[in-house]
Enzyme design. Structure first.
Site, PDB file in Angstrom:
ATOM      1  N   LYS A   1      32.205  53.120 -17.840  1.00 33.32           N
ATOM      2  CA  LYS A   1      31.115  53.312 -16.396  1.00 33.32           C
ATOM      3  C   LYS A   1      32.258  53.251 -15.729  1.00 33.32           C
ATOM      4  O   LYS A   1      31.967  53.340 -14.218  1.00 33.32           O
ATOM      5  CB  LYS A   1      30.605  52.443 -16.965  1.00 33.32           C
ATOM      6  N   ASN A   2      33.630  52.359 -15.380  1.00 33.53           N
ATOM      7  CA  ASN A   2      33.871  52.137 -15.064  1.00 33.53           C
ATOM      8  C   ASN A   2      35.205  53.326 -14.037  1.00 33.53           C
ATOM      9  O   ASN A   2      36.044  53.374 -13.426  1.00 33.53           O
ATOM     10  CB  ASN A   2      35.296  51.074 -15.014  1.00 33.53           C
TER      11      ASN A   2
ATOM     12  N   CYS B   1      29.812  37.649  -6.081  1.00 33.40           N
ATOM     13  CA  CYS B   1      29.477  37.792  -7.664  1.00 33.40           C
ATOM     14  C   CYS B   1      29.670  36.696  -8.611  1.00 33.40           C
ATOM     15  O   CYS B   1      30.539  35.745  -8.610  1.00 33.40           O
ATOM     16  CB  CYS B   1      29.526  39.019  -8.176  1.00 33.40           C
TER      17      CYS B   1
ATOM     18  N   ARG C   1      35.446  37.916  -4.705  1.00 38.51           N
ATOM     19  CA  ARG C   1      35.503  39.342  -4.583  1.00 38.51           C
ATOM     20  C   ARG C   1      35.165  40.017  -3.902  1.00 38.51           C
ATOM     21  O   ARG C   1      34.521  40.911  -3.548  1.00 38.51           O
ATOM     22  CB  ARG C   1      34.575  39.889  -5.849  1.00 38.51           C
TER      23      ARG C   1
ATOM     24  N   ASP D   1      38.228  42.144 -19.090  1.00 34.30           N
ATOM     25  CA  ASP D   1      36.987  42.691 -19.346  1.00 34.30           C
ATOM     26  C   ASP D   1      37.066  42.511 -20.847  1.00 34.30           C
ATOM     27  O   ASP D   1      36.071  42.854 -20.940  1.00 34.30           O
ATOM     28  CB  ASP D   1      36.892  44.254 -18.441  1.00 34.30           C
TER      29      ASP D   1
ATOM     30  N   ARG E   1      23.630  47.067 -17.384  1.00 33.03           N
ATOM     31  CA  ARG E   1      24.709  47.556 -16.665  1.00 33.03           C
ATOM     32  C   ARG E   1      25.871  48.152 -16.861  1.00 33.03           C
ATOM     33  O   ARG E   1      25.872  49.333 -16.389  1.00 33.03           O
ATOM     34  CB  ARG E   1      25.375  46.116 -15.342  1.00 33.03           C
TER      35      ARG E   1
HETATM   36  C1  UD1 Z   1      36.859  46.435 -11.346  1.00 29.51           C
HETATM   37  C2  UD1 Z   1      36.311  47.146 -12.484  1.00 29.51           C
HETATM   38  C3  UD1 Z   1      36.072  45.076 -13.327  1.00 29.51           C
HETATM   39  C4  UD1 Z   1      37.302  45.161 -13.631  1.00 29.51           C
HETATM   40  C5  UD1 Z   1      38.483  44.974 -11.907  1.00 29.51           C
HETATM   41  C6  UD1 Z   1      39.822  44.118 -13.132  1.00 29.51           C
HETATM   42  C7  UD1 Z   1      35.223  49.228 -11.613  1.00 29.51           C
HETATM   43  C8  UD1 Z   1      34.441  49.186 -11.543  1.00 29.51           C
HETATM   44  N1  UD1 Z   1      35.476  47.385 -11.908  1.00 29.51           N
HETATM   45  O1  UD1 Z   1      36.815  45.758 -10.479  1.00 29.51           O
HETATM   46  O2  UD1 Z   1      35.247  45.672 -14.395  1.00 29.51           O
HETATM   47  O3  UD1 Z   1      36.965  43.159 -14.208  1.00 29.51           O
HETATM   48  O4  UD1 Z   1      38.762  45.651 -12.396  1.00 29.51           O
HETATM   49  O5  UD1 Z   1      40.145  44.859 -13.723  1.00 29.51           O
HETATM   50  O6  UD1 Z   1      36.207  49.379 -12.020  1.00 29.51           O
HETATM   51  N2  UD1 Z   1      40.300  40.961  -4.938  1.00 29.51           N
HETATM   52  C9  UD1 Z   1      40.899  40.754  -3.620  1.00 29.51           C
HETATM   53  N3  UD1 Z   1      41.168  41.606  -2.469  1.00 29.51           N
HETATM   54  C10 UD1 Z   1      40.165  42.851  -2.505  1.00 29.51           C
HETATM   55  C11 UD1 Z   1      40.213  43.164  -4.123  1.00 29.51           C
HETATM   56  C12 UD1 Z   1      39.817  42.258  -5.305  1.00 29.51           C
HETATM   57  O7  UD1 Z   1      41.440  39.626  -2.643  1.00 29.51           O
HETATM   58  O8  UD1 Z   1      39.918  43.623  -1.297  1.00 29.51           O
HETATM   59  C13 UD1 Z   1      40.744  40.783  -5.786  1.00 29.51           C
HETATM   60  C14 UD1 Z   1      40.106  40.087  -6.596  1.00 29.51           C
HETATM   61  O9  UD1 Z   1      38.621  39.458  -6.388  1.00 29.51           O
HETATM   62  C15 UD1 Z   1      40.143  40.050  -8.306  1.00 29.51           C
HETATM   63  C16 UD1 Z   1      41.456  40.583  -7.992  1.00 29.51           C
HETATM   64  O10 UD1 Z   1      41.523  41.225  -6.935  1.00 29.51           O
HETATM   65  O11 UD1 Z   1      40.582  38.126  -8.503  1.00 29.51           O
HETATM   66  C17 UD1 Z   1      41.406  42.058  -8.872  1.00 29.51           C
HETATM   67  O12 UD1 Z   1      40.212  43.269  -8.422  1.00 29.51           O
HETATM   68  P1  UD1 Z   1      39.416  44.228  -8.446  1.00 29.51           P
HETATM   69  O13 UD1 Z   1      40.791  45.129  -9.781  1.00 29.51           O
HETATM   70  O14 UD1 Z   1      39.530  44.607  -7.154  1.00 29.51           O
HETATM   71  O15 UD1 Z   1      39.057  44.693  -9.627  1.00 29.51           O
HETATM   72  P2  UD1 Z   1      37.435  45.291  -8.322  1.00 29.51           P
HETATM   73  O16 UD1 Z   1      38.078  46.338  -8.422  1.00 29.51           O
HETATM   74  O17 UD1 Z   1      36.135  44.757  -8.192  1.00 29.51           O
END
Ligand code: UD1
Length: 418
Positions: A22-23, A118, A123, A307, A399
């Site tokens: 999915k990711n 969420c 996030r 995850d 999901r």
């Molecule tokens: C993706 C995955 C999710 C997984 C996560 C971490 C998808 C669709 N989802 O989510 O399943 O749990 O990676 O492996 O691929 N952060 C910030 N600022 C930002 C972006 C992120 O502070 O602009 C923080 C987040 O709050 C979190 C951390 O960085 O604490 C990691 O998040 P991130 O790697 O961005 O996760 P996602 O891409 O949302």
């Protein structure tokens, strides 16, 4: 509202085939905005994928889903797509924000709803915007929308991420794809799903390379007319079934995978005393009656994934002694703990650390799913618990897990949806 009912303490045996990731599919679907004709194979037909397809259809892309072939075909005949992603389509799935990079790259402007928080944490998307600004985008936040513009197109740049983010790395790659000149991303995420996105974009005509946490992107001017791509397997689904088998497996063979991609997870299972036969494209696993305690911390890839944290915690309830999990990625990702404790686990949370005192006998109960991975941890707990477990709010599960009940039922699990 649908529920899952599981009668536990039943051994499972047989074969399980892992679905596409999915990711990996989500950013590749966003990347299809940059393409003309695309055929994607090995697609997991789960709710998040349908949400992304709905978003792409909204902006004007022609998409044909073939469930029996496991494919999605996309045609971008004209260039007249909307550059807007509305709140109603982004709020249910954060990955919607991944259309920002490609829309901005191709159409030089984008208006994308902020995804909001969420259940597992706040996030934010500041790192996504940080990267796009470095590529020359002008960005404003107005009425809950990200309004981005790059009148003369994006320009390649050197970007060092202050923190590692999967989504921000993906958005930056997607935006830099059409930028003028070269881009270097430093301190990037290196998840296998990002490598799959890079392999997709390179088929499209890109020139993108990854070396440790650095990603080198040469701006691409012309894309191929037609490409095909087979999405990588879902390593989180694999990890989930490995843990199911470690809990109640007589003999489970898991297929359609690449073992080398989940080295850290396999090392941890081995240290916990789980019996594994690892081959290049399959793993055979059975239950161990002597699970050992372990201390782990979630980290960006190649570390142990957040995850799989909730699922591993269920295995820890069966370990002899005290195990600990430190959650380093999301601030609120222990919501499964209170439900597992209601089923008889002995888990305490101290700041970022869950302390799991094992072994505990789990008993069936009526429980509530709170997010995708938390809900599947309740399924695992239900499989190993005495008597009946009823899991509410399973839309979270839908999901991200394709044919979950079918895959488990085929292995003799007693699970049904009502
Ligand atoms: C993706 C995955 C999710 C997984 C996560 C971490 C998808 C669709 N989802 O989510 O399943 O749990 O990676 O492996 O691929 N952060 C910030 N600022 C930002 C972006 C992120 O502070 O602009 C923080 C987040 O709050 C979190 C951390 O960085 O604490 C990691 O998040 P991130 O790697 O961005 O996760 P996602 O891409 O949302």
């Amino acid at each position: 509202m649908q529920k899952l009912i599981i009668k536990g303490k039943k051994e499972i045996a047989g074969n399980i085939s892992i679905s596409g990731s999915k990711n990996a599919t989500l950013p590749i679907l966003a990347a299809s905005i940059l393409c003309k004709n695309v055929t994607l194979k090995n697609i997991p037909f789960v709710q998040d994928i349908f949400t992304m397809v709905k978003l792409l259809k909204f902006i004007g892309m022609k998409i044909v889903i073939s469930k029996n072939k496991g494919t999605i075909r996309i045609k971008n005949k004209n260039n007249k797509i909307k550059t807007l992603a509305p709140y109603k389509l982004v709020k249910t799935m954060r990955a919607g924000v991944l259309v920002l990079g490609p829309i901005l790259a191709k159409f030089r402007k984008a208006k994308i709803s902020l995804p909001g928080g969420c259940a597992i944490g706040t996030r934010p998307v500041d790192l996504h915007l940080f990267a796009l600004k470095k590529l020359g985008a002008k960005i404003k936040i107005k009425n809950g929308y990200i309004i981005a513009e790059a009148k003369k197109g994006l320009i390649g740049s050197k970007i060092t991420f202050p923190n590692i983010s999967v989504g921000a790395t993906e958005n930056a790659i997607l935006a830099a794809f059409h930028a003028k000149g070269n881009t270097i991303l430093k301190n990037s995420a290196t998840e296998p799903e990002i490598k799959d996105l890079i392999s997709f974009l390179n088929k499209l005509g890109g020139n993108i390379k990854m070396n440790n946490r650095s990603i080198f992107i040469k701006g691409c001017e012309k894309v191929k007319e037609e490409i095909k791509h087979n999405v990588i397997f879902d390593r989180i689904e694999l990890g989930t079934y490995l843990i199911a088998a470690a809990l109640v497996g007589k003999k489970i063979k898991i297929n359609k995978i690449q073992s080398k991609i989940i080295k850290s997870e396999l090392d941890i299972l081995k240290k916990m005393g789980v019996k594994l036969k690892i081959q290049k494209n399959s793993i055979t696993i059975s239950k161990s009656n002597n699970i050992k305690k372990i201390n782990i911390a979630t980290k960006p890839y190649p570390g142990f994934p957040t995850d799989l944290q909730a699922q591993l915690m269920v295995l820890m309830t069966k370990a002899n002694g005290i195990s600990k999990i430190q959650e380093n990625i999301f601030e609120n990702r222990f919501m499964h703990v209170s439900e597992l404790n209601r089923m008889g686990a002995n888990i305490e949370i101290k700041n970022k650390v869950a302390i799991v005192k094992g072994p505990s006998k789990l008993n069936g109960a009526e429980v509530m799913a709170t997010d995708l991975r938390a809900s599947v941890s309740l399924v695992l707990a239900g499989l190993v618990a005495n008597k009946k477990t009823i899991i509410n709010r399973i839309y979270h599960l839908d999901r991200g897990y394709e044919l979950l009940e079918k895959k488990l039922k085929n292995c003799n699990a007693n699970i049904k949806r009502v």
